[in-house]
Design a protein around this motif. Structure first.
Motif, PDB file in Angstrom:
ATOM      1  N   MET A  60     -54.077 101.984 -14.348  1.00  0.00           N
ATOM      2  CA  MET A  60     -54.135 103.036 -14.933  1.00  0.00           C
ATOM      3  C   MET A  60     -55.693 104.074 -14.289  1.00  0.00           C
ATOM      4  O   MET A  60     -56.372 104.013 -14.793  1.00  0.00           O
ATOM      5  N   LYS A  61     -54.666 105.139 -13.740  1.00  0.00           N
ATOM      6  CA  LYS A  61     -55.274 105.815 -13.037  1.00  0.00           C
ATOM      7  C   LYS A  61     -56.720 106.802 -14.053  1.00  0.00           C
ATOM      8  O   LYS A  61     -58.066 106.455 -13.650  1.00  0.00           O
ATOM      9  N   GLU A  99     -59.367  99.944 -10.015  1.00  0.00           N
ATOM     10  CA  GLU A  99     -57.637 100.172  -9.917  1.00  0.00           C
ATOM     11  C   GLU A  99     -57.405  98.582 -10.807  1.00  0.00           C
ATOM     12  O   GLU A  99     -56.067  99.076 -12.005  1.00  0.00           O
ATOM     13  N   ASN A 100     -57.557  97.831 -10.864  1.00  0.00           N
ATOM     14  CA  ASN A 100     -57.423  96.498 -11.506  1.00  0.00           C
ATOM     15  C   ASN A 100     -57.764  95.693 -12.449  1.00  0.00           C
ATOM     16  O   ASN A 100     -57.816  95.006 -13.021  1.00  0.00           O
ATOM     17  N   GLN A 160     -57.745  96.786 -16.306  1.00  0.00           N
ATOM     18  CA  GLN A 160     -56.739  96.719 -16.958  1.00  0.00           C
ATOM     19  C   GLN A 160     -56.334  95.799 -17.009  1.00  0.00           C
ATOM     20  O   GLN A 160     -55.877  94.412 -17.334  1.00  0.00           O
ATOM     21  N   THR A 161     -54.926  95.443 -15.611  1.00  0.00           N
ATOM     22  CA  THR A 161     -54.437  94.420 -15.731  1.00  0.00           C
ATOM     23  C   THR A 161     -54.977  93.063 -15.848  1.00  0.00           C
ATOM     24  O   THR A 161     -54.596  91.914 -16.052  1.00  0.00           O
ATOM     25  N   GLN A 184     -48.976 109.570 -19.381  1.00  0.00           N
ATOM     26  CA  GLN A 184     -48.562 109.748 -18.387  1.00  0.00           C
ATOM     27  C   GLN A 184     -47.347 110.848 -17.857  1.00  0.00           C
ATOM     28  O   GLN A 184     -47.264 111.339 -16.992  1.00  0.00           O
ATOM     29  N   ALA A 205     -51.152 105.381 -23.390  1.00  0.00           N
ATOM     30  CA  ALA A 205     -50.850 105.692 -22.409  1.00  0.00           C
ATOM     31  C   ALA A 205     -49.095 106.655 -22.057  1.00  0.00           C
ATOM     32  O   ALA A 205     -49.153 107.018 -20.826  1.00  0.00           O
ATOM     33  N   GLU A 206     -48.285 106.554 -22.632  1.00  0.00           N
ATOM     34  CA  GLU A 206     -46.959 107.357 -22.756  1.00  0.00           C
ATOM     35  C   GLU A 206     -47.598 108.316 -22.588  1.00  0.00           C
ATOM     36  O   GLU A 206     -46.878 109.329 -21.554  1.00  0.00           O
TER      37      GLU A 206
END
Lengths: 421, 307
Positions: free
Chosen positions: A1-2, A77-78, A80-81, A394, A390-391
């Motif tokens: 998530m940026k 950038e990683n 969250q994942t 975006q 998040a939606e």
């Protein structure tokens, strides 16, 4: 998530100087059973110097408590994942940094992946500001300690303003006039950069916040007001008008955050809209006078958008919660808070006695503004993307890019925001 | 070994051979199962559930993700960009690569230097290439715009990655720059096995350069040509890193391809089930083409055509 992760990086890097965190494939406790070793996951700070500060900070904690912190640094950038994957698999770090708000820490809390801290707050007496505590409270349970207070505002090159005879803008009309003068002088007025997308959310946040005030923003966030209402359309239209008037660089959506900041640092641009986390970097990189003001409202000087950066959380499956709690308690001490202010120029989310703390005039101003957020005496808007899904984020990031590139009208973007609420 | 000789071998020997065969094949089977079949099965599972990355018991949705994919206009937009990428991004390296290889084929001195120069971009990390070209394309301080201004073409200076109609092609140009070196080196190797007597004979018979290329050289390097074509084509379906680094699919989805859209769905929006379904679509689209071209390549090889 940026956006959130980016902000988390900036926020955490500037707060405890231990940004977002992460470790890969490590069992809770740093991969060993030593009760005096805990793993702490951080995302890499933008500035390597901040990582060195973090390491020194952890060494000091070890010296004081005898608990070794196994610091794990991963690409921001990683985070969250990696956090989600590791926590879900029952592994992961004992302590980690993560974005606050319902879409981030809230999702982890809902899945039962973070350790409840309500009792710890009572036991340790952590004096976190109420508004900050709310951001890490989900279903009545406190699950983290918020890091820092941040504001979004407009940095401007006071030297250029003086040279060109421009006064501090007190309305959007003033700002537009200033843009024209600055542009005529061959300087980019505002270093808007939106290649990454999330910066567009900040622009909408500050314009809308100044336009409708904190009460109006509260209505948007809480659902009391529709995102396709005229105010949102007006805010997006204002952004378009500024773009059409040449207030921004050519093709701002082709410029990333670092290059946008560099335009301001180098004097190629006269203003830069970003967060208070950039105070230190700004002062470090410029050789001119800088001032920091809210983005103006159509009929007044406007208000800062304020809020929290990221937070620190404990893994629900950690077997070393006692040591992990000591780390959190260390972060909440007056000494550590003062150290954060002095060394990282960030503002902890709990009261700190700043007597004797050396701070630059610009950071002193930010400190004063943050204090007004904390004690509720100031009117502050919101940074939208830390409070929405998040939606929605975006849709907002894509929408602002679409407005700036002419792919969509403000009305269409506003409708898309409401559809993704 | 022929059937006759196998049948004459003692039973013990045949069993030993069979065991040896199994032992020899086993590592490959394990690796295939571990790194291909298991992930594939896992992906199929996730495409059938609504997994958000957190819920350990995601609800089963059957073909829901596939139906959503078909009805999602963003998928068709991304697929369209993939097709542009495949067409331009395959044709350009193949044509340019072949032409440059033909030129280098005739170079007698310094050939190795040229090969290194052309191949160098291919070995650079995609992320590094994306970042550097991002600087080159920067609308304010980028080298490209500065160059255009310096030669009086300042009117052409633009935000290459910020214009919705240009951004995909700007990234594509970077990918072509990075990938053409691979085609050049492989074609050059294949050209070394071309029968030059046939080429000379064609020249004596009056065939021009294009005719010699089309009728004499290309048939001899066809299997290699198809191999490069296969790799480039499949790469067009699965393209991700360079777009992710340079534009992240923007501005406002203008450069979105299936790879970046799948990533966004899975890791930004936490729709991991749907993101996995999109990733499966990439596989479903690219595997048949790869298989087809591979078979063609093998057939040509068996026919004795090619280098």
């Amino acid at each position: 998530m940026k956006t959130p992760l980016r902000l988390t990086a900036l926020g955490l890097a500037s707060v405890f100087a231990f940004a977002l965190a992460g470790c890969t494939g490590v069992a809770p406790g740093g991969g060993n059973d030593d009760p005096d070793t805990i793993s702490f996951m951080i995302g890499n700070p933008e500035d390597p110097a901040d990582l060195e500060l973090t390491e020194a900070d952890m060494a000091k904690f070890e010296e004081e408590t005898g608990i070794h912190v196994d610091l794990k640094v991963i690409p921001i950038e990683n985070v969250q994942t990696i956090v989600q994957t590791q926590l879900r698999s029952g592994e992961g770090p004992d302590v980690f940094g993560y974005d606050t708000g319902p879409g981030f820490a809230g999702a982890l809390a809902e899945a039962g992946l973070v350790f409840p801290l309500t009792d710890a707050y009572e036991e340790f007496g952590w004096p976190v500001y109420e508004f900050a505590k709310e951001r890490v409270t989900f279903d009545g349970e406190i699950v983290g300690i918020p890091n820092d207070i941040e504001t979004l505002g407009l940095y401007y090159n006071a030297t250029v303003f003086d040279d060109l005879g421009i006064e501090r803008p007190e309305s959007t009309g003033d700002l537009l006039d200033a843009c024209t003068t600055i542009k005529d002088a061959g300087i980019i007025p505002i270093a808007l950069n939106d290649l990454d997308g999330w910066q567009g959310g900040h622009y909408l946040s500050v314009i809308l916040s100044s336009m409708v005030g904190s009460a109006g923003m509260e209505e948007f966030i809480s659902g009391g007001k529709s995102w396709d209402s005229p105010e949102v359309v007006q805010a997006l239209s204002l952004l378009k008008d500024f773009n059409d008037a040449g207030c921004f660089p050519p093709s701002p959506v082709a410029i990333d955050y670092d290059n946008g900041n560099a335009l301001f640092y180098s004097g190629q641009a006269a203003m830069n809209l970003t967060g208070s986390w950039l105070v230190k970097d700004t002062e470090r990189n410029v050789d001119f006078e800088v001032a920091y003001i809210p983005f103006p409202a159509p009929d007044g000087p406007g208000i800062f958008s304020g809020g929290l950066g990221a937070g620190v959380f404990i893994n629900a499956t950690s077997k070393k919660t006692e040591s992990a709690l000591k780390l959190l308690d260390y972060f909440m001490t007056q000494e550590h808070g003062a150290w954060v202010i002095e060394n990282t120029q960030s503002i902890p989310a709990f009261p700190i006695d700043t007597t004797g703390i050396e701070a630059t005039p610009l950071f002193t101003q930010v400190l004063d503004d943050a204090a007004k957020i904390a004690d509720g005496t100031g009117d502050f808007g919101y940074n939208i993307d830390v409070l929405t899904s998040a939606e929605f984020n975006q849709a907002m990031w894509d929408g602002v890019q679409a407005v700036l590139t002419g792919q969509a009208t403000p009305e269409e973007v506003a409708a898309s925001l409401e559809a993704n609420r | 070994m022929s059937t006759a000789s196998r049948s004459l071998a003692p039973t013990v020997t045949r069993r030993a051979q069979a065991r040896l065969g199994i032992v020899l094949v086993l590592p490959v089977m394990i690796v295939t199962a571990l790194f291909f079949l298991f992930p594939l099965g896992n992906a199929v599972y996730y495409s059938l559930v609504d997994f958000d990355g957190l819920n350990p018991n995601p609800p089963f949705v059957g073909l829901g993700n596939f139906i959503r994919m078909v009805e999602d206009p963003a998928v068709w937009h991304a697929l369209g960009n993939n097709l542009i990428w495949i067409l331009v991004g395959t044709a350009a390296p193949m044509v340019v690569g072949l032409l440059v290889a033909m030129l280098l084929w005739t170079v007698r001195r310094g050939g190795a230097i040229y090969r290194v120069i052309f191949f160098l971009p291919y070995v650079l990390p995609g992320v590094a290439i994306g970042i550097v070209w991002g600087w080159i394309y920067d609308p304010v301080n980028g080298l490209l715009n500065q160059f255009l201004r310096s030669i009086g073409l300042g009117a052409w200076a633009t935000g290459w990655l910020g214009e919705p109609d240009l951004a995909l092609y700007a990234v594509l140009l970077t990918a072509i720059w990075a990938g053409t070196g691979f085609a050049i080196v492989i074609f050059l190797s294949a050209l070394r096995n071309v029968d030059t007597e046939l080429v000379d004979a064609a020249r004596i018979d009056g065939a021009n350069s294009a005719q010699r290329l089309w009728f004499i050289i290309l048939p001899q390097i066809m299997p290699v040509f198809l191999m490069v074509l296969t790799l480039t084509l499949v790469g067009g379906f699965s393209v991700f890193d360079i777009i992710f680094v340079m534009t992240a699919g923007g501005p406002a989805n203008a450069t979105e391809v299936l790879g970046t859209y799948a990533y966004d769905q899975a890791f930004v929006l936490n729709n991991i089930g749907y993101g996995t379904t999109l990733a499966l679509l990439i596989t479903i689209l690219s595997v048949p083409i790869a298989v087809l071209l591979n078979r063609l390549q093998r057939r040509l090889s068996l026919q004795g055509t090619g280098a």
